[in-house]
Design an enzyme around this catalytic site. Structure first.
Site, mmCIF file in Angstrom:
data_model
loop_
_atom_site.group_PDB
_atom_site.id
_atom_site.type_symbol
_atom_site.label_atom_id
_atom_site.label_comp_id
_atom_site.label_asym_id
_atom_site.label_seq_id
_atom_site.Cartn_x
_atom_site.Cartn_y
_atom_site.Cartn_z
ATOM 1 N N ARG A 5 0.850 -1.197 0.000
ATOM 2 C CA ARG A 5 0.000 0.000 0.000
ATOM 3 C C ARG A 5 0.878 1.237 0.000
ATOM 4 N NH1 ARG A 5 -5.031 1.985 2.274
ATOM 5 N NH2 ARG A 5 -5.090 4.125 1.518
ATOM 6 N N ARG B 178 -6.793 -1.091 -4.223
ATOM 7 C CA ARG B 178 -5.983 -1.224 -3.012
ATOM 8 C C ARG B 178 -5.501 -2.657 -2.858
ATOM 9 N NH1 ARG B 178 -6.426 3.704 -2.479
ATOM 10 N NH2 ARG B 178 -7.548 4.833 -0.879
ATOM 11 N N ASP C 29 -6.351 -2.225 2.630
ATOM 12 C CA ASP C 29 -6.853 -1.027 3.284
ATOM 13 C C ASP C 29 -7.279 -1.426 4.695
ATOM 14 O OD1 ASP C 29 -7.588 1.628 3.487
ATOM 15 O OD2 ASP C 29 -9.496 1.386 2.451
ATOM 16 N N ASP D 267 -8.689 0.312 7.925
ATOM 17 C CA ASP D 267 -9.256 1.546 8.467
ATOM 18 C C ASP D 267 -9.650 1.335 9.926
ATOM 19 O OD1 ASP D 267 -9.060 3.020 6.081
ATOM 20 O OD2 ASP D 267 -10.966 2.215 5.357
#
Length: 164
Positions: free
Chosen positions: A79, A89, A92, A94
């Protein structure tokens, strides 16, 4: 110890990156609560569909250390931070919730604003923590998912090859 919830997504070599990320998260944070995997259409751009899920864990690590660990795992999976917000991606991660912390420091916002906007975050969180209450809204994640407008929902619960 605070309970932490992280959204995990990938649409590039997702059958390799997601299981590898789960192993890395477990190595750092210990036992994980893992939601079902949802295949979700790309949002905001034309691209391959994503695998999305949410994991939960308890940790004694401070918030900044958790955020750094997530960024390191993303970087280990290729990434880069130069990519646009809505783009393909490899991985990811989060940070959705860190206990009941409400934080607005630099780029870090908790609870994550998109949590109640995107089904690929809200549905898997409601699955593994249905009675947990949103630290700002006060409603449980089950209630928030029940009220979510599902009319244009573009995701399906799946069983990828690496899930037994």
């Amino acid at each position: 110890m605070p309970e932490v919830f992280v959204s995990v997504g990938s649409n590039v070599d997702r059958d390799r990156h997601i299981p590898s990320a789960l192993a890395a998260l477990q190595e750092i944070f210990g036992p994980l609560r893992v939601s079902s995997v949802y295949e979700t259409a790309a949002v905001g751009f034309e691209g391959d569909p994503f695998y999305n899920l949410v994991v939960g864990f308890e940790t004694a690590l401070p918030l900044a250390d958790v955020a750094s660990a997530l960024a390191r795992i993303e970087a280990d999976h290729g990434r880069t931070r130069e990519s646009r917000k809505f783009s393909a991606r490899t991985l990811d991660l989060d940070l959705l919730l860190y206990g009941d912390a409400v934080v607005c420091e630099g780029k870090l916002r908790l609870p994550r604003k998109e949590l109640t906007e995107y089904a690929f975050m809200l549905e898997p969180l409601a699955e593994i923590a249905p009675d947990l209450k949103h630290p700002v809204l006060g409603s449980s994640f089950r209630e928030l998912w029940e009220r979510y407008d599902k009319t244009s929902l573009q995701q399906a619960r799946i069983r990828p090859p690496w899930r037994s």
